[in-house]
Enzyme design. Structure first.
Site, PDB file in Angstrom:
ATOM      1  N   LYS A 113      38.897  49.783  54.526  1.00  0.00           N
ATOM      2  CA  LYS A 113      39.206  48.366  54.765  1.00  0.00           C
ATOM      3  C   LYS A 113      37.941  47.500  54.612  1.00  0.00           C
ATOM      4  O   LYS A 113      37.913  46.487  53.902  1.00  0.00           O
ATOM      5  CB  LYS A 113      39.887  48.369  56.166  1.00  0.00           C
ATOM      6  CG  LYS A 113      40.242  46.996  56.595  1.00  0.00           C
ATOM      7  CD  LYS A 113      41.477  46.990  57.568  1.00  0.00           C
ATOM      8  CE  LYS A 113      41.203  47.448  59.151  1.00  0.00           C
ATOM      9  NZ  LYS A 113      40.392  46.524  59.719  1.00  0.00           N
ATOM     10  N   SER A 114      36.878  48.045  55.242  1.00  0.00           N
ATOM     11  CA  SER A 114      35.629  47.205  55.314  1.00  0.00           C
ATOM     12  C   SER A 114      35.309  47.130  53.874  1.00  0.00           C
ATOM     13  O   SER A 114      34.711  45.889  53.450  1.00  0.00           O
ATOM     14  CB  SER A 114      34.386  48.086  56.073  1.00  0.00           C
ATOM     15  OG  SER A 114      34.966  48.130  57.361  1.00  0.00           O
ATOM     16  N   GLY A 136      39.642  40.454  62.050  1.00  0.00           N
ATOM     17  CA  GLY A 136      38.176  40.150  62.324  1.00  0.00           C
ATOM     18  C   GLY A 136      37.207  39.917  61.254  1.00  0.00           C
ATOM     19  O   GLY A 136      36.550  39.183  61.255  1.00  0.00           O
ATOM     20  N   ARG A 145      40.043  36.329  70.053  1.00  0.00           N
ATOM     21  CA  ARG A 145      38.932  37.411  69.837  1.00  0.00           C
ATOM     22  C   ARG A 145      37.485  36.332  69.770  1.00  0.00           C
ATOM     23  O   ARG A 145      37.642  35.195  69.475  1.00  0.00           O
ATOM     24  CB  ARG A 145      38.864  38.190  68.583  1.00  0.00           C
ATOM     25  CG  ARG A 145      39.967  39.154  68.818  1.00  0.00           C
ATOM     26  CD  ARG A 145      40.238  40.368  67.776  1.00  0.00           C
ATOM     27  NE  ARG A 145      39.026  40.942  67.618  1.00  0.00           N
ATOM     28  CZ  ARG A 145      38.802  41.885  66.346  1.00  0.00           C
ATOM     29  NH1 ARG A 145      39.848  41.831  65.494  1.00  0.00           N
ATOM     30  NH2 ARG A 145      37.770  42.640  66.481  1.00  0.00           N
ATOM     31  N   SER A 151      27.116  44.904  65.846  1.00  0.00           N
ATOM     32  CA  SER A 151      28.264  44.373  65.010  1.00  0.00           C
ATOM     33  C   SER A 151      27.926  44.303  63.586  1.00  0.00           C
ATOM     34  O   SER A 151      27.234  43.420  63.230  1.00  0.00           O
ATOM     35  CB  SER A 151      29.086  43.016  65.814  1.00  0.00           C
ATOM     36  OG  SER A 151      29.776  42.545  64.650  1.00  0.00           O
ATOM     37  N   GLN A 209      29.852  43.040  61.565  1.00  0.00           N
ATOM     38  CA  GLN A 209      30.623  41.660  61.120  1.00  0.00           C
ATOM     39  C   GLN A 209      29.730  40.713  61.235  1.00  0.00           C
ATOM     40  O   GLN A 209      29.411  39.775  60.453  1.00  0.00           O
ATOM     41  CB  GLN A 209      31.946  41.254  61.876  1.00  0.00           C
ATOM     42  CG  GLN A 209      32.926  42.223  61.434  1.00  0.00           C
ATOM     43  CD  GLN A 209      34.219  42.181  62.656  1.00  0.00           C
ATOM     44  OE1 GLN A 209      34.275  41.463  63.297  1.00  0.00           O
ATOM     45  NE2 GLN A 209      35.481  43.251  62.144  1.00  0.00           N
ATOM     46  N   ASP A 254      35.834  52.396  65.798  1.00  0.00           N
ATOM     47  CA  ASP A 254      37.190  52.254  65.538  1.00  0.00           C
ATOM     48  C   ASP A 254      38.071  53.291  65.825  1.00  0.00           C
ATOM     49  O   ASP A 254      39.184  53.487  65.853  1.00  0.00           O
ATOM     50  CB  ASP A 254      37.528  51.597  64.219  1.00  0.00           C
ATOM     51  CG  ASP A 254      37.008  50.307  63.818  1.00  0.00           C
ATOM     52  OD1 ASP A 254      36.720  49.564  64.745  1.00  0.00           O
ATOM     53  OD2 ASP A 254      36.727  49.998  62.559  1.00  0.00           O
ATOM     54  N   LYS A 313      38.257  44.394  70.659  1.00  0.00           N
ATOM     55  CA  LYS A 313      38.799  44.503  69.384  1.00  0.00           C
ATOM     56  C   LYS A 313      40.251  43.790  69.274  1.00  0.00           C
ATOM     57  O   LYS A 313      40.465  42.825  70.040  1.00  0.00           O
ATOM     58  CB  LYS A 313      38.898  46.119  68.968  1.00  0.00           C
ATOM     59  CG  LYS A 313      37.608  46.956  69.170  1.00  0.00           C
ATOM     60  CD  LYS A 313      36.777  46.337  67.739  1.00  0.00           C
ATOM     61  CE  LYS A 313      35.518  46.743  67.726  1.00  0.00           C
ATOM     62  NZ  LYS A 313      34.746  46.392  66.627  1.00  0.00           N
ATOM     63  N   ARG A 316      40.459  47.483  73.933  1.00  0.00           N
ATOM     64  CA  ARG A 316      40.961  49.150  73.430  1.00  0.00           C
ATOM     65  C   ARG A 316      40.683  49.834  74.457  1.00  0.00           C
ATOM     66  O   ARG A 316      41.153  51.030  74.410  1.00  0.00           O
ATOM     67  CB  ARG A 316      40.184  49.217  71.896  1.00  0.00           C
ATOM     68  CG  ARG A 316      41.168  48.968  70.973  1.00  0.00           C
ATOM     69  CD  ARG A 316      40.713  49.586  69.708  1.00  0.00           C
ATOM     70  NE  ARG A 316      41.281  48.974  68.666  1.00  0.00           N
ATOM     71  CZ  ARG A 316      41.027  48.779  67.323  1.00  0.00           C
ATOM     72  NH1 ARG A 316      39.756  49.361  66.945  1.00  0.00           N
ATOM     73  NH2 ARG A 316      41.848  48.338  66.342  1.00  0.00           N
TER      74      ARG A 316
HETATM   75  C1  S3P Z   1      33.894  45.865  60.635  1.00  0.00           C
HETATM   76  C2  S3P Z   1      33.076  46.202  61.774  1.00  0.00           C
HETATM   77  C3  S3P Z   1      33.463  46.584  62.806  1.00  0.00           C
HETATM   78  C4  S3P Z   1      34.703  47.477  62.905  1.00  0.00           C
HETATM   79  C5  S3P Z   1      35.690  46.790  61.946  1.00  0.00           C
HETATM   80  C6  S3P Z   1      35.215  46.575  60.829  1.00  0.00           C
HETATM   81  C7  S3P Z   1      33.300  45.682  59.364  1.00  0.00           C
HETATM   82  O1  S3P Z   1      33.740  45.563  63.889  1.00  0.00           O
HETATM   83  O2  S3P Z   1      35.430  47.436  64.255  1.00  0.00           O
HETATM   84  O3  S3P Z   1      36.900  47.308  62.220  1.00  0.00           O
HETATM   85  O4  S3P Z   1      34.014  45.910  58.309  1.00  0.00           O
HETATM   86  O5  S3P Z   1      32.214  45.077  59.231  1.00  0.00           O
HETATM   87  P1  S3P Z   1      32.403  44.811  64.670  1.00  0.00           P
HETATM   88  O6  S3P Z   1      31.496  44.254  63.973  1.00  0.00           O
HETATM   89  O7  S3P Z   1      32.904  43.846  65.571  1.00  0.00           O
HETATM   90  O8  S3P Z   1      31.732  46.034  65.415  1.00  0.00           O
END
Ligand code: S3P
Length: 437
Positions: free
Chosen positions: A21-22, A92, A120, A165, A167, A317, A344, A348
Site C-alpha cells: 500500500k505504501s 491517512g 485523525r 511518522s 507520513q 501496522d 490510526k 488501535r
Molecule cells: C505509512 C506510514 C505509517 C503507517 C501507514 C502507512 C506510509 O503511518 O501506519 O499505514 O505509507 O507512510 P504513520 O506515518 O502515521 O506512522
C-alpha cells in the site's frame, strides 16, 4: 448482519500478497508529479490507492488502468487547480503525502475524508507545511475537511517531527521538492523509507544519514522527477495476516512469496522469528527492495515475545494481528512505546484490547500499549468484534476465528477493501471458513 470466521483444522498454501500500500500510493503520486509517462505494475488496487489515483487525475495527470495491477500515469511535471474537492476516503497516507505534494503549487484544494479519516490529526503535517509557506482554511481543529492553499514559493525548513511518522517525513520531503533551498527532516526513530527509495528511482537526489536510532534526510528543492517503470513489491502488512493464520492454526504450512525485508518494514517478521519456526529463502531484488519467500509451519506452540521498543515503527501496522498471536501464545506479552496506535484508522490500542476481551482473552490496556495474558493455544473466541472502520481490526479478528475454540464474528468487512481486496479469496485458498451470517 455479521461475518463469522469458523475454526478449521488446517491452513496451508502458497500466496503472493497484493502490492504494498505504501509503495502503491507513492508510485502513482510520484509518477503524477513527473513529466511524461510512467508504467507501474503490481499496484495495489485497494480503495485507498484508487483515491490517490483519482486525486492525481483531478490535479491534471492522466491515470489509466491497462490490466490487473498495471497502470500508466502521465504527469505534466506539476499540478493544476482541481475543479472539485478531493475525497481521500479512509486514507491517512494518501491525504498526508498529497498535502505535501500539493503544497508546492499555486492551487487551492478542498480536502475531505470518511468518518475515520476526519477524526485523525492533520496538525502533524499542517504545522511544518505552515512553516514552509502553505496556508489553510477551516483547519483550526487540525482535522478534515479543510482547504489547503499551496504556494510555488515555499521555503525549505529544518524539521524534527514530534512523532515517528513516515507520513509526516514524506509530506515535508515532498513539499521540500518544490521549496527554495534544502529541506532537512530529522527523525529520532527511523520510519519506513519508501519515499526516499522511490524518489531516487524517479531520478531525485536525496541524502539519508544515520543519527543514533534515527536519521537525517535532506532534499534540495527544484528537482524534477523523471518518469519510469516501477514494480510494486507485495505488502508485508497484508502478508502478516496470512503468516499469522499459519501460526495459529492447529496444522499448517503457509508460504508467502515476495516478502520485503526492508528493515523499516520487517519488524513483525523479526518478532515472529522468535515465536515460531520461520524459514526465509530465495532472496532477490524488486525495484530497489529486497524480497524473500517466507514459510511458516505449525509446531508445538507459540512463545510469548515482547517486541523491542525500537522495532515499533517497523511493525506499526501489525500490532492488532500481533496481539492475536500473543493471545494464542504461552506467557505474557508486553507492548510498550506504541502510543501512535491511538491515532490510526481507529484507536488501535482500545480496538485491539476490546477484540481480545470480547473473545475471552485477558488483556490490560496501557496508554502506550497493552499486556496480553496468552491462552497457550486455547483462545475461547465466541465474540463479535466492533471494527470501527478499521480494516486491520477486522482482518485480525477473522484470523483469530481460524483457531479459536468458538467462531469469531465481525460487525463489518467493507473497509477491508481499502488495503486488501483479495483478503477473502486468499483466506479461502488457505482453507479458512469465513461466511456471512
Ligand atoms: C505509512 C506510514 C505509517 C503507517 C501507514 C502507512 C506510509 O503511518 O501506519 O499505514 O505509507 O507512510 P504513520 O506515518 O502515521 O506512522
Amino acid at each position: 448482519m455479521v461475518w463469522i470466521s469458523n475454526p478449521v483444522k488446517r491452513i496451508s498454501g502458497h500466496i503472493i500478497p497484493p502490492g504494498d500500500k505504501s509503495c502503491s500510493h507513492r508510485a502513482i503520486l510520484f509518477a503524477a508529479m513527473a513529466e511524461g509517462t510512467s508504467y507501474i505494475t503490481g499496484l495495489l488496487e485497494g480503495d485507498d490507492v484508487l483515491r490517490t489515483g483519482e486525486a492525481c487525475r483531478k490535479l491534471g495527470a492522466e491515470v489509466t488502468r491497462t490490466g490487473k495491477g498495471a497502470w500508466t500515469v502521465t504527469g505534466k511535471g506539476g499540478f493544476e487547480q482541481p475543479s472539485e474537492p478531493i475525497d481521500f476516503g479512509n486514507s491517512g497516507t494518501g491525504s498526508r503525502l498529497m498535502m505535501g505534494a500539493m503544497g508546492g503549487y499555486d492551487i487551492k484544494v478542498e480536502i475531505t475524508g470518511d468518518a475515520s479519516l476526519s477524526s485523525r490529526p492533520m496538525g502533524r503535517v499542517l504545522n511544518p507545511l505552515y512553516d514552509m509557506g502553505v496556508t489553510a482554511e477551516n483547519a483550526e481543529d487540525g482535522k478534515l475537511p479543510l482547504t489547503l492553499i499551496g504556494s510555488s514559493t515555499l521555503k525549505a525548513i529544518d524539521y524534527t517531527p514530534p512523532v515517528a511518522s513516515a507520513q509526516v517525513k514524506s509530506c515535508v520531503l515532498l513539499a521540500g521538492l518544490n521549496a527554495v533551498g534544502t529541506t532537512y527532516v530529522r527523525e529520532t526513530k527511523k520510519t519506513r523509507d519508501h519515499t526516499e527509495r522511490m524518489l531516487e528511482g524517479f531520478g531525485v537526489a536525496l541524502s539519508s544519514e544515520d543519527d543514533g536510532e534515527g536519521q537525517v534526510v535532506s532534499i534540495k528543492g527544484g528537482q524534477k522527477l523523471k518518469a519510469g517503470e516501477f514494480v510494486v513489491p507485495s505488502d508485508p502488512s497484508s502478508a502478516a495476516f496470512l503468516l499469522a493464520a499459519g501460526l495459529v492454526a492447529p496444522a499448517s504450512d503457509v508460504t508467502i512469496e515476495g516478502h520485503m525485508t526492508n528493515p523499516t518494514r520487517s519488524g513483525f517478521l523479526k518478532v515472529i522469528e522468535g515465536m515460531a519456526d520461520v524459514e526465509l529463502t530465495n532472496e532477490r531484488t524488486v525495484s530497489g527492495e529486497t524480497v524473500v519467500d517466507v514459510k511458516v509451519s505449525r509446531r508445538d506452540g507459540l512463545n510469548a515475545t515482547n517486541p523491542p521498543v525500537e522495532l515499533v515503527p517497523a511493525m506499526i501496522d501489525e500490532f492488532p494481528i500481533f496481539a492475536v498471536l500473543a493471545a494464542f501464545a504461552k506467557g505474557e506479552t508486553h507492548v510498550t512505546g506504541a502510543e501512535e496506535l491511538r491515532v490510526k484508522e481507529s484507536d488501535r490500542i482500545r480496538a485491539t484490547v476490546d477484540l481480545l476481551r470480547v473473545n475471552g482473552v485477558k488483556v490490560d490496556e496501557h496508554e502506550d500499549g497493552f499486556t496480553v495474558y496468552g491462552c497457550d493455544g486455547k483462545v475461547p473466541g465466541g465474540g463479535t468484534v466492533e471494527t470501527r472502520h478499521d480494516h486491520r481490526i477486522a482482518m485480525s479478528a477473522l484470523v483469530m476465528g481460524i483457531a479459536a475454540e468458538n467462531p469469531v464474528a465481525v460487525d463489518d468487512i467493507a473497509m477491508i477493501a481499502t488495503s486488501y481486496p483479495e483478503f477473502f479469496d486468499h483466506m479461502k485458498q488457505l482453507g479458512a471458513d469465513i461466511r456471512e451470517a
